[in-house]
Each structure stands twice: as C-alpha cells, then as structure tokens.
Enzyme design. Structure first.
Site, PDB file in Angstrom:
ATOM      1  N   GLU A 136       0.855  -3.574 -10.091  1.00  0.00           N
ATOM      2  CA  GLU A 136       1.461  -3.709 -11.415  1.00  0.00           C
ATOM      3  C   GLU A 136       2.130  -5.072 -11.570  1.00  0.00           C
ATOM      4  OE1 GLU A 136       4.608  -1.223 -14.263  1.00  0.00           O
ATOM      5  OE2 GLU A 136       4.304  -0.642 -12.174  1.00  0.00           O
TER       6      GLU A 136
ATOM      7  N   ASP B  35       2.373  -4.655 -17.335  1.00  0.00           N
ATOM      8  CA  ASP B  35       3.601  -3.994 -17.780  1.00  0.00           C
ATOM      9  C   ASP B  35       4.342  -4.936 -18.725  1.00  0.00           C
ATOM     10  OD1 ASP B  35       6.065  -2.760 -18.078  1.00  0.00           O
ATOM     11  OD2 ASP B  35       6.571  -2.713 -15.965  1.00  0.00           O
TER      12      ASP B  35
ATOM     13  N   LYS C 138       5.404   1.540 -22.208  1.00  0.00           N
ATOM     14  CA  LYS C 138       6.806   1.937 -22.329  1.00  0.00           C
ATOM     15  C   LYS C 138       7.220   1.795 -23.790  1.00  0.00           C
ATOM     16  CE  LYS C 138       8.075   0.434 -17.665  1.00  0.00           C
ATOM     17  NZ  LYS C 138       8.736  -0.618 -16.862  1.00  0.00           N
TER      18      LYS C 138
ATOM     19  N   ASP D 234       4.247  -2.326  -7.303  1.00  0.00           N
ATOM     20  CA  ASP D 234       4.786  -3.015  -8.484  1.00  0.00           C
ATOM     21  C   ASP D 234       5.432  -4.315  -8.027  1.00  0.00           C
ATOM     22  OD1 ASP D 234       5.840  -3.798 -10.883  1.00  0.00           O
ATOM     23  OD2 ASP D 234       7.207  -2.110 -11.106  1.00  0.00           O
TER      24      ASP D 234
ATOM     25  N   LYS E 189       7.973  -0.928  -4.757  1.00  0.00           N
ATOM     26  CA  LYS E 189       8.268  -2.290  -5.211  1.00  0.00           C
ATOM     27  C   LYS E 189       7.961  -3.268  -4.077  1.00  0.00           C
ATOM     28  CE  LYS E 189      10.195  -1.215  -9.260  1.00  0.00           C
ATOM     29  NZ  LYS E 189       9.792  -1.754 -10.573  1.00  0.00           N
TER      30      LYS E 189
END
Length: 373
Positions: A214, A239, A263, A189, A164
C-alpha cells in the site's frame, strides 16, 4: 426535503489502549470531531471528521477542520436547501479540498436521511451484505511485538493482516512474520516511505507473497507508481494518492495500481466513496475500506460502505475495544469469527452514548439556523 435547523460540533479526545506506530510517527491520543445535524422534526444524524491533530496523514488537522466547518461549511449548509445527501458534494464544490471536513458533515446528512426514510444506511446505498469480513493493522517498530499482535489477531479471527513497513525494517519484518505465519493473508503499508530509486528493494518483497503493498511512493504521485507496478509482481494499492474521483480515474488510466483503498474521510464523503467504488468495479480494480483509528461513528459509516459488492478484500474495520476502553456508540462494534454484523436498524444502526460523548468532549459548539453560533 431536508430541513436542517441545528448543527452540533464536539471535539473529542481519547487515549489509545496501545500506541499506533508507523515510520511517520506514533499516535497515543486520538482527537476527532463529532458532527450532529438536527432537522426540524428533531431527528439527528451523526458524522465524524477523522483528521488527526497534526498533519502527518493529510494536510488537514482537527484545527483546520473546525475552521472550515465553523466559517464555511456549516453556514453554507444552513443557508441552502437540500433534498438528498448526494447534493452535499455539489453544494461544497466551490470550496477546494478540505475533504475530511466535508466528509464529516456529509456523512451526518446521510445518517439523517436514512433515519428519515426508516432505512439502514447500507441498504440505502445499495449494500447487500449482512456481515462483512474484518482486517487488522500491526503498527509497531518491534518485530516481537508485531508477532504477538498477529497471534492475538489470528485468535480473534481477523481475515487479513496489514503490517507497517519502511526501507529500514521491511525485509526483516516480513521475513520473521512469514517464518512464523507462512500462509496468512498479509499486506504491507509503506505510507510513502520509498522512492522509485528503491525499485530493487521493493522487488525483493515479491518473495513474501503479499496481497499488496500500500502506497509505497509519494502521496501525490501517479506516474512513478505506474512505472513501479510494471517492475514488481506484488499488486500496488493506492491510498493517500486517491483523494477524488478524478484521482481514481487517473490512476486507472495510467496503470498506477491494481487495488485501491477507499476512505470516506480522504475523498470527501460517502457519495464520492461510492462513485470511486463504482468506477473501480467497472475497471476490475479491487477495493477495500481503509480505517483511520476512528471512533464508532466513522466505523459505523465504514461498515455500511463495505457492504457494497466491490469490497472483496477485508477492510481495516476492527472491534471498538481494539483501540478504546469505551467507545461513544452502543452497542460496540464487535468482530466474531472474523466477521462484523451489519446493523439493520435505520441510519448507521448504532446509538450514541451521550454520557460517554460528553465525558470525552474537550470543546463544543452549536449552530442554529438564522442565529449562527
């Protein structure tokens, strides 16, 4: 035809073994909603609504999901006839968004349907793998802690690592990681931490040879991501921007990304996730299966999804004991040499530990066809 007679809702809560930190906040305790649908033969299917207790990832929360399930989705389900799980998305089409609420109940029906056919969920949806590669997430604000996490993940064999990042820590984090681990498959991300005006800072990340970055820009954005992708060599992965098949189509047409994270919870269920997968395969967009710090039921559905041929990048599917002292499924999901075995048993292939489920349930509701609550 599926004759669904009852639906059980369990709001559960468990502490994480260690905090999960991004620039948006820290998760220490995780709530989720476990949905059990039971047919007239007494066969159960299980799904998990993966919204968080606060709206930091999407606008949905456990409270809003319970509202949608209680007042709209379950009454609609019990009053309609369903032959196949593919019909659930159309059944709920008049209810806008609320994708995590829809996905929780839709995936439960997929599990039920697969059990009725005595078929594994992965085989039912066209999956062909007997094992899938596992990736893991490094989520901490401390670079030394991040390096310790990476060392542990490397020993456990995880095949792709995600860190992250934010504008405040990106270069510092990535430089230290690449110094210690110059060749590991690494992605970053951003959880929408940047603006298009930060293009020079994002371009500077190209030197770290990332698999992807991401969701660098806003959750609702497609246009600026397309502009950014033309300016940097690192592939962009979308995402949060992808919550429907139309979003995926728009991103492809605009050139907003080269990779998508799929997802089930974010896109409304397994059927929509499979359709997005198929669209991406047709347009040579790589896909991988994202995680939601979920419990074993959602993780089991993710394993089935990740057996589809387009999932060429290891997903965020970790061992059960990574987050939980004791999960609610049996056996636990386990990563061995970087791989997770795909169960061959009917449905999601895992049993529910009802004793553990009851221990972590903080509220419960039962709905019976023709009687309501």
């Amino acid at each position: 035809m599926l004759h669904i007679d009852r639906v059980h809702l369990s709001l559960i809560e468990m502490p994480l073994k260690k905090p999960f930190t991004t620039h948006l906040g820290t998760v220490k305790n995780r709530q989720s909603i476990i949905i059990e649908v039971i047919d007239s033969d007494g066969i159960s299917g299980f799904g998990e609504a993966v919204a968080f207790s606060s709206p930091w990832y999407t606008e949905e929360t456990t409270a809003t999901v319970l509202h949608m399930l209680n007042d709209f989705l379950i009454p609609k389900l019990l009053n309609e006839k369903i032959n196949h799980p593919q019909e659930v998305s159309r059944l709920f089409a008049s209810i806008r968004r609320n994708e995590m609420a829809k996905a929780g109940i839709e995936t439960a029906i997929w599990d039920l349907y697969a059990k009725k056919r005595d078929q594994s969920l992965s085989a039912l949806i066209g999956g062909s793998r007997t094992e899938i590669p596992a990736g893991a997430v490094v989520a901490t604000e401390d670079v030394l802690h991040a390096l310790r996490q990476i060392e542990l993940f490397q020993k456990q064999g995880y095949q792709r690592l995600k860190v992250k990042i934010s504008p405040e820590n990106d270069v510092r984090f990535l430089k230290e990681i690449r110094k210690e681990y110059p060749n590991i498959p690494l992605m970053a991300d951003a959880n929408s931490a940047y603006k298009l005006a930060d293009v020079d800072q994002l371009r500077a990340l190209d030197e770290f040879r990332l698999l992807m970055i991401e969701q660098p820009l806003a959750v609702t954005d497609m246009v600026d991501h397309a502009t950014l992708q033309r300016e940097i060599s690192t592939p962009i992965c979308l995402d949060e921007s992808i919550s429907s098949i139309h979003d995926a189509y728009s991103a492809i047409q605009l050139g907003s990304c080269k990779i998508m994270n799929i997802k089930m919870g974010r896109v409304g269920g397994l059927e929509n996730a499979k359709r997005i997968h198929d669209l991406c395969v047709d347009h040579q967009i790589q896909v991988w299966c994202g995680g939601m710090i979920e419990f074993g039921i959602s993780r089991a559905h993710n394993i089935a999804l990740a057996t589809l041929p387009g999932f060429t990048i290891p997903g965020d599917i970790v061992s059960s004991n990574h987050y939980w002292e004791e999960d609610i499924i049996e056996p636990f999901v386990e990563v061995k040499n970087g791989m997770i075995s795909v169960p061959a048993e009917a449905g999601i292939g895992f049993l529910i530990n009802r004793k553990r489920l009851k221990e972590v349930t903080i509220s419960y509701g039962e709905y019976i066809k023709g009687k309501g609550v």
